[in-house]
Design an enzyme around this catalytic site. Structure first.
Site, mmCIF file in Angstrom:
data_model
loop_
_atom_site.group_PDB
_atom_site.id
_atom_site.type_symbol
_atom_site.label_atom_id
_atom_site.label_comp_id
_atom_site.label_asym_id
_atom_site.label_seq_id
_atom_site.Cartn_x
_atom_site.Cartn_y
_atom_site.Cartn_z
ATOM 1 N N CYS A 82 3.988 3.692 7.719
ATOM 2 C CA CYS A 82 4.437 4.753 7.398
ATOM 3 C C CYS A 82 4.155 5.547 6.184
ATOM 4 C CB CYS A 82 6.305 4.555 7.517
ATOM 5 S SG CYS A 82 7.050 6.416 7.492
ATOM 6 N N HIS A 189 7.374 1.696 12.143
ATOM 7 C CA HIS A 189 8.040 0.496 11.467
ATOM 8 C C HIS A 189 8.175 -0.478 12.260
ATOM 9 C CE1 HIS A 189 9.108 2.695 7.664
ATOM 10 N NE2 HIS A 189 9.175 3.600 8.316
ATOM 11 N N GLU A 191 8.463 -3.575 11.345
ATOM 12 C CA GLU A 191 9.269 -4.647 10.522
ATOM 13 C C GLU A 191 10.675 -4.470 10.691
ATOM 14 O OE1 GLU A 191 9.077 -1.055 7.854
ATOM 15 O OE2 GLU A 191 7.801 -2.091 9.149
#
Length: 210
Positions: A82, A189, A191
């Site tokens: 991002c 994202h 994660e």
């Protein structure tokens, strides 16, 4: 370096903790990086999501911008998500309205300094505002086991890439993941999902270089 690489997460701003967890789950030793001497110790680096303008200003303020550029030029593997994708771009579109600088010194048209590393033009906030955030399944080249669940939060997309950059994922007709040699970037994202396959891909990139 052993088979367990030491990978830093740029900890100036953004979702640092989530990346540390994802990297550890992908069999790397992970630590926050805030200073040039800490950057010098790691085998690879993640630039997290957050606010790219703030992150860029803090990198300059803390004396990290030039060391980051030098390590990338020297071949250190880097992964940006991002805002991290924005910082790895050579040029940015949709600049902040408050920015007055232009590309007279080779900086992106917004005046926001970037680390660079991928020959791409990135459009900031391309998928909409915070309240337009969404999740989507994304097929990523080089990752087995089906689509990756991507979380898009004020996400950029890639307008175009140069000859050396490889598009590895698209969503809705837009480029959302790119790789150029040792540098990887996603507009989403991974994660935040508990699926650490993108981080495992990056850890393998670090192992291959070292």
């Amino acid at each position: 370096m052993s088979d367990t690489p030491l990978i830093g997460v740029l900890a100036l701003q953004g979702d640092v903790r989530e990346h540390l967890i994802a990297l550890a789950s992908a069999d790397a030793v992970a630590r926050p990086v805030r200073r040039p001497e800490e950057l010098a110790e790691v085998d690879g680096l993640v630039i997290p999501g957050g606010e790219s303008t703030t992150m860029s200003k803090l990198a300059v303020l803390f004396g990290m911008m030039e060391p980051l550029r030098e390590r990338v030029r020297a071949g250190m593997p880097v992964y940006g998500t991002c805002a991290g994708m924005i910082l790895l771009a050579e040029k940015i579109l949709d600049p902040s309205p408050s920015s007055q600088l232009r590309s007279s010194r080779g900086y992106p048209i917004s005046g926001q300094e970037t680390v660079g590393g991928i020959d791409m033009i990135v459009r900031r906030n391309a998928f909409g505002r915070q309240n337009e955030s969404f999740e989507a399944a994304v097929e990523v080249d080089g990752i087995d086991g089906g689509p990756v669940e991507g979380v898009f939060i004020r996400a950029p997309w890639v307008e175009s890439v140069g000859a050396e950059a490889e598009v590895i994922a698209e969503h809705g007709g837009h480029i959302v993941a790119v790789r150029q040699r040792n540098v990887l970037a996603t507009s989403f994202h991974p994660e935040l999902t508990g699926d650490h396959r993108v981080h495992a891909l990056f850890v393998d990139m670090v192992r291959a270089v070292n």
